[in-house]
Design a protein around this motif. Structure first.
Motif, PDB file in Angstrom:
ATOM      1  N   VAL A   1       0.840  -1.198   0.000  1.00 54.04           N
ATOM      2  CA  VAL A   1       0.000   0.000   0.000  1.00 54.04           C
ATOM      3  C   VAL A   1       0.875   1.249   0.000  1.00 54.04           C
ATOM      4  CG1 VAL A   1      -1.925  -1.183   1.120  1.00 54.04           C
ATOM      5  CG2 VAL A   1      -0.267   0.045   2.525  1.00 54.04           C
ATOM      6  N   ASN A   2       0.318   2.316  -0.574  1.00 58.96           N
ATOM      7  CA  ASN A   2       1.033   3.577  -0.701  1.00 58.96           C
ATOM      8  C   ASN A   2       0.089   4.741  -0.467  1.00 58.96           C
ATOM      9  OD1 ASN A   2       1.493   5.696  -3.293  1.00 58.96           O
ATOM     10  ND2 ASN A   2       3.118   5.564  -1.793  1.00 58.96           N
ATOM     11  N   LYS A   3       0.591   5.717   0.270  1.00 62.05           N
ATOM     12  CA  LYS A   3      -0.131   6.977   0.450  1.00 62.05           C
ATOM     13  C   LYS A   3       0.934   8.052   0.609  1.00 62.05           C
ATOM     14  CE  LYS A   3      -4.138   8.613   2.991  1.00 62.05           C
ATOM     15  NZ  LYS A   3      -4.929   8.402   4.207  1.00 62.05           N
ATOM     16  N   GLY A   4       0.964   8.983  -0.330  1.00 62.72           N
ATOM     17  CA  GLY A   4       2.019   9.995  -0.307  1.00 62.72           C
ATOM     18  C   GLY A   4       3.371   9.332  -0.510  1.00 62.72           C
ATOM     19  N   ASP A   5       4.289   9.561   0.433  1.00 62.51           N
ATOM     20  CA  ASP A   5       5.608   8.936   0.322  1.00 62.51           C
ATOM     21  C   ASP A   5       5.745   7.710   1.224  1.00 62.51           C
ATOM     22  OD1 ASP A   5       5.630  10.206   2.762  1.00 62.51           O
ATOM     23  OD2 ASP A   5       7.552  11.223   2.469  1.00 62.51           O
ATOM     24  N   ARG A   6       4.612   7.203   1.702  1.00 57.44           N
ATOM     25  CA  ARG A   6       4.619   6.050   2.623  1.00 57.44           C
ATOM     26  C   ARG A   6       4.249   4.775   1.884  1.00 57.44           C
ATOM     27  NH1 ARG A   6       5.627   4.728   7.718  1.00 57.44           N
ATOM     28  NH2 ARG A   6       4.028   3.863   9.070  1.00 57.44           N
ATOM     29  N   PHE A   7       5.116   3.793   1.930  1.00 57.43           N
ATOM     30  CA  PHE A   7       4.875   2.470   1.368  1.00 57.43           C
ATOM     31  C   PHE A   7       4.924   1.455   2.498  1.00 57.43           C
ATOM     32  CE2 PHE A   7       6.203   4.662  -2.413  1.00 57.43           C
ATOM     33  CZ  PHE A   7       5.472   4.062  -3.429  1.00 57.43           C
ATOM     34  N   LEU A   8       3.944   0.538   2.537  1.00 56.15           N
ATOM     35  CA  LEU A   8       3.885  -0.475   3.595  1.00 56.15           C
ATOM     36  C   LEU A   8       3.572  -1.844   3.005  1.00 56.15           C
ATOM     37  CD1 LEU A   8       1.724   1.496   6.183  1.00 56.15           C
ATOM     38  CD2 LEU A   8       4.191   1.072   6.320  1.00 56.15           C
ATOM     39  N   ARG A   9       4.122  -2.866   3.658  1.00 57.70           N
ATOM     40  CA  ARG A   9       3.831  -4.259   3.310  1.00 57.70           C
ATOM     41  C   ARG A   9       2.890  -4.805   4.380  1.00 57.70           C
ATOM     42  NH1 ARG A   9       9.907  -5.497   3.862  1.00 57.70           N
ATOM     43  NH2 ARG A   9       9.311  -4.145   5.569  1.00 57.70           N
ATOM     44  N   LEU A  10       1.703  -5.225   3.947  1.00 54.59           N
ATOM     45  CA  LEU A  10       0.683  -5.709   4.881  1.00 54.59           C
ATOM     46  C   LEU A  10       0.472  -7.207   4.716  1.00 54.59           C
ATOM     47  CD1 LEU A  10      -2.045  -2.941   4.430  1.00 54.59           C
ATOM     48  CD2 LEU A  10      -0.022  -2.920   5.924  1.00 54.59           C
ATOM     49  N   GLN A  11       0.385  -7.883   5.828  1.00 48.12           N
ATOM     50  CA  GLN A  11       0.011  -9.292   5.845  1.00 48.12           C
ATOM     51  C   GLN A  11      -1.390  -9.354   6.445  1.00 48.12           C
ATOM     52  OE1 GLN A  11      -0.435 -12.972   5.282  1.00 48.12           O
ATOM     53  NE2 GLN A  11       1.538 -12.178   4.598  1.00 48.12           N
ATOM     54  N   VAL A  12      -2.350  -9.828   5.680  1.00 47.99           N
ATOM     55  CA  VAL A  12      -3.744  -9.899   6.125  1.00 47.99           C
ATOM     56  C   VAL A  12      -4.022 -11.301   6.647  1.00 47.99           C
ATOM     57  CG1 VAL A  12      -6.160  -9.654   5.442  1.00 47.99           C
ATOM     58  CG2 VAL A  12      -4.414  -8.148   4.436  1.00 47.99           C
ATOM     59  N   LYS A  13      -4.577 -11.370   7.846  1.00 52.93           N
ATOM     60  CA  LYS A  13      -4.964 -12.644   8.451  1.00 52.93           C
ATOM     61  C   LYS A  13      -6.462 -12.595   8.714  1.00 52.93           C
ATOM     62  CE  LYS A  13      -0.895 -14.455   8.486  1.00 52.93           C
ATOM     63  NZ  LYS A  13      -0.601 -15.626   7.678  1.00 52.93           N
ATOM     64  N   SER A  14      -7.155 -13.629   8.292  1.00 50.25           N
ATOM     65  CA  SER A  14      -8.618 -13.635   8.378  1.00 50.25           C
ATOM     66  C   SER A  14      -9.119 -14.860   9.120  1.00 50.25           C
ATOM     67  CB  SER A  14      -9.218 -13.639   6.973  1.00 50.25           C
ATOM     68  OG  SER A  14      -8.733 -12.566   6.216  1.00 50.25           O
ATOM     69  N   THR A  15     -10.264 -14.686   9.757  1.00 53.13           N
ATOM     70  CA  THR A  15     -10.949 -15.811  10.383  1.00 53.13           C
ATOM     71  C   THR A  15     -12.437 -15.684  10.074  1.00 53.13           C
ATOM     72  OG1 THR A  15     -11.183 -17.105  12.412  1.00 53.13           O
ATOM     73  CG2 THR A  15     -11.318 -14.716  12.649  1.00 53.13           C
ATOM     74  N   LEU A  16     -13.096 -16.838   9.960  1.00 57.41           N
ATOM     75  CA  LEU A  16     -14.517 -16.827   9.604  1.00 57.41           C
ATOM     76  C   LEU A  16     -15.405 -16.354  10.745  1.00 57.41           C
ATOM     77  CD1 LEU A  16     -14.730 -20.182   7.629  1.00 57.41           C
ATOM     78  CD2 LEU A  16     -14.934 -17.865   6.697  1.00 57.41           C
ATOM     79  N   GLU A  17     -15.074 -16.757  11.976  1.00 54.77           N
ATOM     80  CA  GLU A  17     -15.942 -16.450  13.115  1.00 54.77           C
ATOM     81  C   GLU A  17     -15.184 -16.630  14.418  1.00 54.77           C
ATOM     82  OE1 GLU A  17     -19.039 -19.263  12.547  1.00 54.77           O
ATOM     83  OE2 GLU A  17     -17.774 -20.975  13.012  1.00 54.77           O
ATOM     84  N   GLN A  18     -15.853 -16.226  15.504  1.00 53.04           N
ATOM     85  CA  GLN A  18     -15.268 -16.404  16.832  1.00 53.04           C
ATOM     86  C   GLN A  18     -15.166 -17.873  17.188  1.00 53.04           C
ATOM     87  OE1 GLN A  18     -17.284 -14.422  20.009  1.00 53.04           O
ATOM     88  NE2 GLN A  18     -16.188 -12.523  19.670  1.00 53.04           N
ATOM     89  N   HIS A  19     -14.108 -18.204  17.924  1.00 54.12           N
ATOM     90  CA  HIS A  19     -13.973 -19.538  18.499  1.00 54.12           C
ATOM     91  C   HIS A  19     -14.654 -19.510  19.859  1.00 54.12           C
ATOM     92  CE1 HIS A  19     -11.086 -21.048  15.539  1.00 54.12           C
ATOM     93  NE2 HIS A  19     -10.663 -19.809  15.485  1.00 54.12           N
ATOM     94  N   ASN A  20     -15.405 -20.539  20.138  1.00 48.60           N
ATOM     95  CA  ASN A  20     -16.145 -20.590  21.406  1.00 48.60           C
ATOM     96  C   ASN A  20     -15.950 -21.972  22.022  1.00 48.60           C
ATOM     97  OD1 ASN A  20     -17.771 -19.866  23.495  1.00 48.60           O
ATOM     98  ND2 ASN A  20     -19.618 -19.588  22.270  1.00 48.60           N
ATOM     99  N   TYR A  21     -14.767 -22.165  22.599  1.00 51.89           N
ATOM    100  CA  TYR A  21     -14.439 -23.451  23.197  1.00 51.89           C
ATOM    101  C   TYR A  21     -14.995 -23.537  24.616  1.00 51.89           C
ATOM    102  CZ  TYR A  21     -11.120 -23.480  19.328  1.00 51.89           C
ATOM    103  OH  TYR A  21     -10.547 -23.416  18.085  1.00 51.89           O
ATOM    104  N   ARG A  22     -15.191 -24.731  25.084  1.00 58.22           N
ATOM    105  CA  ARG A  22     -15.829 -24.977  26.381  1.00 58.22           C
ATOM    106  C   ARG A  22     -15.115 -24.275  27.545  1.00 58.22           C
ATOM    107  NH1 ARG A  22     -17.174 -30.902  28.681  1.00 58.22           N
ATOM    108  NH2 ARG A  22     -18.795 -30.746  27.129  1.00 58.22           N
ATOM    109  N   HIS A  23     -13.804 -24.371  27.622  1.00 58.17           N
ATOM    110  CA  HIS A  23     -13.077 -23.840  28.773  1.00 58.17           C
ATOM    111  C   HIS A  23     -12.329 -22.545  28.460  1.00 58.17           C
ATOM    112  CE1 HIS A  23     -14.060 -27.379  31.051  1.00 58.17           C
ATOM    113  NE2 HIS A  23     -13.614 -28.141  30.060  1.00 58.17           N
TER     114      HIS A  23
END
Length: 131
Positions: free
Chosen positions: A37-59
């Motif tokens: 991504v770039n905005k003005g003179d700023r360039f960044l490398r992004l790593q996107v991590k996704s999850t489908l939904e909340q985990h709801n484990y018993r404990h």
């Protein structure tokens, strides 16, 4: 699984374009970042991590879980020369957490609901990309 990641990348790209960033995915599948991504003179490398939904484990309290590592059989941590930020995306609620590389100190990130979560301050913290 790949579709989950692609959905997250598209949602993040849409948000960033709406904030005036130029967004480019790398061609091929051999770069350690998902978006450049770039905005003005700023360039960044992004790593996107996704999850489908909340985990709801018993404990355990309900939480979102993200793998901040790469590799199929053996997980390897990213390095600071590969990624500037992790953007974690919950697909079920369109919630985003913007973590600078230095804040991602674990390979499995668990984000619990509530202001007592140590990652609460990163939710929708898009402004961190500007600094």
């Amino acid at each position: 699984m790949r579709a989950t990641g692609q959905r997250g990348e598209l949602l993040v790209a849409e948000r960033l374009i709406g904030q005036g960033w130029s967004v480019a995915p790398p061609f091929g599948d051999n770069d350690p970042f998902d978006l450049l991504v770039n905005k003005g003179d700023r360039f960044l490398r992004l790593q996107v991590k996704s999850t489908l939904e909340q985990h709801n484990y018993r404990h355990s309290r309900p939480h979102y879980q993200f793998q901040l590592a790469h590799g199929v059989s053996s997980k390897k941590r990213y390095t600071a020369d590969q990624v500037d930020f992790f953007i974690c995306c919950a697909l079920d609620t369109h919630r985003f957490w913007i973590l600078p590389f230095e804040a991602a100190t674990v390979t499995t990130l668990k984000i619990y609901n509530g202001e007592d979560s140590k990652f609460h301050l990163y939710e929708d913290a898009w402004n961190l990309l500007e600094k």
